[in-house]
Design a protein around this motif. Structure first.
Motif, mmCIF file in Angstrom:
data_model
loop_
_atom_site.group_PDB
_atom_site.id
_atom_site.type_symbol
_atom_site.label_atom_id
_atom_site.label_comp_id
_atom_site.label_asym_id
_atom_site.label_seq_id
_atom_site.Cartn_x
_atom_site.Cartn_y
_atom_site.Cartn_z
ATOM 1 N N UNK A 1 0.754 -1.255 0.010
ATOM 2 C CA UNK A 1 -0.398 0.115 -0.250
ATOM 3 C C UNK A 1 1.145 0.707 -0.117
ATOM 4 N N UNK A 2 2.054 1.511 1.081
ATOM 5 C CA UNK A 2 2.665 2.705 1.245
ATOM 6 C C UNK A 2 3.490 2.441 -0.187
ATOM 7 N N UNK A 3 3.807 2.169 -1.448
ATOM 8 C CA UNK A 3 4.619 1.769 -2.801
ATOM 9 C C UNK A 3 4.153 2.259 -3.885
ATOM 10 N N UNK A 4 2.180 2.211 -3.533
ATOM 11 C CA UNK A 4 1.815 2.683 -4.746
ATOM 12 C C UNK A 4 2.069 4.464 -4.925
ATOM 13 N N UNK A 5 2.099 5.386 -4.553
ATOM 14 C CA UNK A 5 1.880 6.418 -4.747
ATOM 15 C C UNK A 5 2.890 6.544 -5.458
ATOM 16 N N UNK A 6 4.363 5.864 -5.069
ATOM 17 C CA UNK A 6 5.355 6.353 -5.780
ATOM 18 C C UNK A 6 5.496 5.740 -7.169
ATOM 19 N N UNK A 7 5.383 4.233 -7.039
ATOM 20 C CA UNK A 7 5.003 4.030 -8.372
ATOM 21 C C UNK A 7 3.552 5.077 -9.427
ATOM 22 N N UNK A 8 2.751 4.680 -8.242
ATOM 23 C CA UNK A 8 1.581 5.816 -9.680
ATOM 24 C C UNK A 8 2.537 6.967 -10.026
ATOM 25 N N UNK A 9 3.502 7.829 -9.188
ATOM 26 C CA UNK A 9 3.635 8.923 -9.165
ATOM 27 C C UNK A 9 5.264 8.651 -10.470
ATOM 28 N N UNK A 10 5.461 7.548 -10.648
ATOM 29 C CA UNK A 10 6.626 7.233 -11.445
ATOM 30 C C UNK A 10 5.722 6.982 -12.892
ATOM 31 N N UNK A 11 4.331 6.184 -12.720
ATOM 32 C CA UNK A 11 4.208 5.826 -13.755
ATOM 33 C C UNK A 11 3.479 7.583 -14.952
ATOM 34 N N UNK A 12 3.573 8.171 -14.073
ATOM 35 C CA UNK A 12 2.555 9.487 -14.457
ATOM 36 C C UNK A 12 3.649 10.075 -14.979
#
Length: 254
Positions: free
Chosen positions: A151-162
């Motif tokens: 769950x904590x990794x999601x914001x980082x990975x979403x930011x990277x995808x963006x």
């Protein structure tokens, strides 16, 4: 369609080839560096050395490039290189901060410091460095700071995808597909696999996008497109994709 599905791919793939380094040391909190008797005059001009000493980021990065260009570094050169990355990070270079985060995480000269690595990588990610977003997400996914934290990794990975980081997009697709850290969402998974594939990540992105295309009940099956996607994944080293090519070649469109 009887294609072999993806399995066991939730963890980030290709980290070593993308991020592999072999040093670790102090972080961005020390904006100073020493020459360590490194003969910089043989590598760059005097102006770059003096410029870095007074805080010109571009000159510090010029010294870094000069050292990185060598096939092998002496111990003093390795020390100077890390300190120069620290200085450039402190002066506001997002790329240098990402490299400092890497150097915190991997190393044979000091004990790795995942907490400091993640803090530095978070700063670089927030500044728009997509590789830092990917690596920061990996630190949490792999449980390097404690229990695995999908769950904590999601914001980082979403930011990277963006920021158009293809592996981040693939990872978000997998998390949607397997409902790991994100709710199950076939549309979200398909969209992220497609985006990863568009960005050139064929091993997971094109592979899983092809599976979603093959499994769409209301769409006309585009065998040639699916084969092209699966072929790209096969060429990237995905042996399951290679096996699936023979299955696709046996399809007879109605």
């Amino acid at each position: 369609m009887n294609l072999e599905p993806v399995s066991g791919m939730l963890k980030i793939l290709g980290l070593v080839s993308l991020l592999g380094l072999s040093m670790v040391g102090a972080g961005c909190s020390t904006p100073t560096w020493q020459r360590h008797d490194v003969p910089f005059s043989e590598l760059v001009g005097t102006d770059e050395v003096e410029g870095c000493e007074v805080g010109r980021t571009e000159d510090c990065l010029a010294l870094v490039d000069a050292l990185e260009g060598k096939s092998e570094l002496t111990e003093p050169e390795s020390l100077a290189l890390f300190e120069l990355y620290n200085v450039a990070c402190s002066f506001g270079s997002d790329e240098a901060c990402f490299r400092v985060g890497e150097l915190y995480f991997y190393g044979d000269r000091a004990n790795p410091d995942p907490e400091s690595a993640h803090r530095t990588l978070t700063e670089a990610c927030e500044a728009g460095q997509s590789d830092a977003c990917y690596f920061a997400g990996f630190v949490l996914l792999e449980g390097k700071l404690g229990p695995e934290d999908e769950l904590g990794a999601v914001p980082y990975l979403q930011a990277g995808c963006a920021l158009d980081h293809p592996q981040c997009c693939s990872q978000i697709g997998l998390m949607y597909h397997f409902a790991r850290g994100l709710p199950a969402d076939a549309v979200g998974a398909r969209t992220h696999f497609e985006r990863a594939c568009e960005l050139g990540e064929a091993y997971v992105g094109c592979f899983n996008f092809a599976l979603y295309l093959a499994d769409e009940p209301d769409a006309e099956l585009d065998v040639l497109w699916i084969r092209e996607l699966m072929g790209a994944s096969c060429e990237s080293g995905n042996t399951v994709a290679c096996d699936n090519l023979s299955v696709i070649d046996g399809w007879v469109p109605e």
